[in-house]
Write an enzyme that holds these catalytic residues in place. Structure first.
Site, PDB file in Angstrom:
ATOM      1  N   THR A 222     -21.203 -82.444 -20.722  1.00 20.35           N
ATOM      2  CA  THR A 222     -21.563 -81.050 -21.059  1.00 20.35           C
ATOM      3  C   THR A 222     -20.667 -80.419 -22.181  1.00 20.35           C
ATOM      4  O   THR A 222     -19.516 -80.649 -22.371  1.00 20.35           O
ATOM      5  CB  THR A 222     -21.387 -80.147 -19.698  1.00 20.35           C
ATOM      6  OG1 THR A 222     -22.207 -80.821 -18.727  1.00 20.35           O
ATOM      7  CG2 THR A 222     -22.162 -78.797 -20.050  1.00 20.35           C
ATOM      8  N   VAL A 223     -21.268 -79.852 -23.015  1.00 20.38           N
ATOM      9  CA  VAL A 223     -20.547 -78.856 -24.175  1.00 20.38           C
ATOM     10  C   VAL A 223     -20.700 -77.432 -23.790  1.00 20.38           C
ATOM     11  O   VAL A 223     -21.596 -76.795 -23.632  1.00 20.38           O
ATOM     12  CB  VAL A 223     -21.442 -79.310 -25.693  1.00 20.38           C
ATOM     13  CG1 VAL A 223     -20.423 -78.412 -26.774  1.00 20.38           C
ATOM     14  CG2 VAL A 223     -21.405 -80.713 -25.820  1.00 20.38           C
TER      15      VAL A 223
ATOM     16  N   ILE B 144     -23.332 -74.722 -23.921  1.00 23.71           N
ATOM     17  CA  ILE B 144     -24.318 -74.966 -25.198  1.00 23.71           C
ATOM     18  C   ILE B 144     -25.373 -75.806 -24.823  1.00 23.71           C
ATOM     19  O   ILE B 144     -26.387 -75.482 -25.147  1.00 23.71           O
ATOM     20  CB  ILE B 144     -23.471 -75.274 -26.105  1.00 23.71           C
ATOM     21  CG1 ILE B 144     -22.279 -74.365 -26.634  1.00 23.71           C
ATOM     22  CG2 ILE B 144     -24.328 -75.628 -27.484  1.00 23.71           C
ATOM     23  CD1 ILE B 144     -21.275 -74.719 -27.809  1.00 23.71           C
TER      24      ILE B 144
ATOM     25  N   LYS C  15     -16.441 -80.434 -25.535  1.00 25.04           N
ATOM     26  CA  LYS C  15     -17.284 -81.498 -24.933  1.00 25.04           C
ATOM     27  C   LYS C  15     -16.529 -82.081 -23.781  1.00 25.04           C
ATOM     28  O   LYS C  15     -15.269 -82.715 -24.001  1.00 25.04           O
ATOM     29  CB  LYS C  15     -17.712 -82.613 -25.832  1.00 25.04           C
ATOM     30  CG  LYS C  15     -18.723 -83.772 -25.257  1.00 25.04           C
ATOM     31  CD  LYS C  15     -18.819 -84.988 -25.847  1.00 25.04           C
ATOM     32  CE  LYS C  15     -19.403 -84.642 -27.544  1.00 25.04           C
ATOM     33  NZ  LYS C  15     -19.713 -85.890 -28.227  1.00 25.04           N
TER      34      LYS C  15
ATOM     35  N   GLY D 253     -25.942 -83.625 -21.847  1.00 25.10           N
ATOM     36  CA  GLY D 253     -26.587 -84.853 -22.159  1.00 25.10           C
ATOM     37  C   GLY D 253     -26.126 -85.771 -21.146  1.00 25.10           C
ATOM     38  O   GLY D 253     -25.600 -85.517 -19.971  1.00 25.10           O
TER      39      GLY D 253
ATOM     40  N   ASP E  90     -25.918 -93.266 -35.373  1.00 19.72           N
ATOM     41  CA  ASP E  90     -26.962 -92.589 -34.527  1.00 19.72           C
ATOM     42  C   ASP E  90     -27.200 -91.311 -35.306  1.00 19.72           C
ATOM     43  O   ASP E  90     -27.065 -90.005 -34.858  1.00 19.72           O
ATOM     44  CB  ASP E  90     -26.266 -92.016 -33.018  1.00 19.72           C
ATOM     45  CG  ASP E  90     -27.142 -91.655 -31.912  1.00 19.72           C
ATOM     46  OD1 ASP E  90     -28.323 -91.919 -32.248  1.00 19.72           O
ATOM     47  OD2 ASP E  90     -26.999 -90.972 -31.084  1.00 19.72           O
TER      48      ASP E  90
END
Length: 510
Positions: free
Chosen positions: A31-32, A24, A47, A27, A149
């Site tokens: 990774t997701v 998906i 995740k 970051g 956040d």
């Protein structure tokens, strides 16, 4: 976008009872993946957070983030908060970089709010989205937690209209009125006081009012098609603009198209200090938003018929575009000569900064220019100045182009530069440099930022229109370093100033 230097797990790979599909996104931490439960096909997102290559301190920080997210998810139960369903360990000896990685199994969303905004699409039912966000936030605060956040990337949208707050790695539990969290977060969503405090051994101080500030930023983005309330091409620049506002050196400039009720809500959330924001809790915002309509007061999409009429007007007037020039983000434009339109005389004296009724500015463009100028409260950025620059740039030709330097449209934007500042000027969900409302509104935002930069640099106030024109054609840095108009931009600046003088006199001359 996936970082190709980071190994990924193949489709069909199983992490405990979950089978992975495609990536998906990714970051800084991991990774997701899209996933489904092997037992019943329940969709999920996994995740994967690698740990093998991390230094001991980084591994400890990652572990702390994971523990915080899992602990919050176990304690929180709300329809607008993403659940962490399981924590697993990746068993992948064939992929050493991911063997032993931590895997968090979470609710699966269709997309993030960030993806919608970045794609230039209108947010589906923005009132519903903002209600979901503030309800989730109110639940968190009521349970004694701060998100820490809040941003579009951490608001997830489901296929059936679900709205979830996500990514609780920085969520922290209050100890009285405040808590501590690692000195992390998203620069242009952090409140101004964040930058003036010291980070102690326990981390940085965070309070619920930090989430209120971030909600104000996010609400402005949702209601304006992604426009951040503080100007700047980068997150760092936008955070500096927010700090300047908090110091009282620049005013708060919200999008001119915001409904008045939303304008008050966003302005309250963006109060410049923690103490003022204290009275605006997530619970009180939830109550205020509950009674609002989802409609925004914005000028509608630029009609195709109006574009056709404007094209005909410019064609009859004989507007042409000549010349060329270099262009990049730090050296935006070089002057090019072009013919001027026919003279229109007999104009009346306009109000200061407005466009004369009998000027050569196409009638269809005048409200667009006036609305765009409202995006900036600095007195130098007026409809007359924007019109003077547009006339110098393209002669008001919406089809103008300078392919050699990649400049296009009525404001002669370079596409890459436009994307960094893009504003949805007509409210249709798109940000197109060839759309006059989008191009002119973005010009207003950029010139407003230039104006502020030159004031900070203490350049002569009387010269600001000339300096703004020079900065548009070159860059803020070039003008500031030369302490005035660069010689190579002078012909263009002279042309803008002649146009501006004509509009200020109420007379257009050749």
């Amino acid at each position: 976008m996936t970082d190709l230097t980071t190994p990924t797990l193949p489709e069909g790979f199983r992490v405990d009872g979950w089978e992975l599909a495609g990536v998906i996104g990714s970051g800084g931490w991991g990774t997701v993946y899209e996933a489904r439960a092997v037992a019943d096909g329940t969709p999920a997102a996994v995740k994967v957070l690698p740990t093998g290559a991390l230094a001991p301190g980084q591994r400890a920080a990652l572990g702390e983030l994971v523990d915080r997210e899992v602990r919050f998810s176990a304690e929180a139960d709300h329809p607008h908060l993403v659940r962490t369903r399981a924590v697993c360990t990746v068993d992948a000896p064939d992929v050493p970089a991911l063997d032993g990685a931590i895997a968090l199994v979470m609710d699966r969303a269709e997309e993030s709010l960030c993806e919608v905004l970045n794609a230039g699409r209108a947010v589906p039912d923005p009132l519903r989205v903002l209600r979901g966000v503030v309800e989730g936030l109110a639940h968190m605060h009521g349970a004694g937690w701060v998100h820490g956040d809040l941003k579009p990337a951490n608001v997830l949208l489901g296929t059936d209209g679900e709205v979830w707050l996500a990514d609780f790695g920085l969520a922290t539990e209050l100890d009285g009125t405040h808590a501590h969290m690692p000195p992390l977060g998203t620069l242009d969503h952090l409140p101004p006081e964040w930058w003036s405090q010291r980070t102690g051994a326990d981390g940085a101080v965070v309070r619920p009012t930090a989430d209120i500030w971030a909600f104000g930023v996010l609400a402005h983005q949702v209601l304006t098609g992604g426009l951040h309330p503080f100007p700047g091409a980068t997150a760092r620049a936008r955070s500096l603009a927010a700090q300047s506002y908090a110091r009282g050196t620049t005013p708060l400039r919200l999008d001119a198209g915001l409904d008045e009720n939303w304008r008050r809500i966003v302005a309250d959330c963006l109060a410049p200090d923690h103490e003022t924001r204290l009275q605006h809790t997530a619970a009180s915002l939830r109550s205020r938003i509950a009674g609002l309509s989802g409609r925004r007061v914005r000028r509608g999409p630029w009609p195709v018929a109006a574009l056709a009429a404007l094209a005909a007007v410019t064609a009859v007037a004989g507007f042409t575009l000549l010349g060329g020039g270099g262009n990049d983000k730090n050296d935006r434009k070089d002057d090019g000569g072009r013919t001027t339109p026919a003279v229109v005389t007999g104009a009346r004296q306009p109000a200061a900064g407005s466009i004369p009724e009998d000027s050569d500015v196409p009638v269809a463009l005048r409200p667009v220019i006036a609305d765009a100028a409202k995006r900036c409260t600095d007195p130098e950025v007026t409809p007359a100045l924007l019109a003077a620059m547009l006339k110098a740039e393209s002669g008001f030709d919406i089809h103008a182009s300078r392919p050699a330097s990649e400049e296009y449209g009525i404001a002669m934007w370079t596409p890459a530069v436009f994307r960094a500042w893009a504003v949805d000027g007509d409210g249709d969900g798109d940000k197109d440099y060839l759309s006059p409302p989008d191009a002119i509104s973005t010009m207003s935002l950029y010139t407003c930022w230039l104006d502020q930069q030159f004031k900070k640099a203490q350049l002569p106030v009387a010269d600001l229109p000339a300096l703004i024109a020079a900065g548009w054609r070159t860059s803020d840095r070039t003008v500031i370093e030369e302490r005035g108009v660069p010689a190579r931009a002078q012909p263009y600046v002279d042309k803008v100033l002649r146009n501006l003088a004509d509009y200020q006199k109420g007379v257009s001359t050749p």
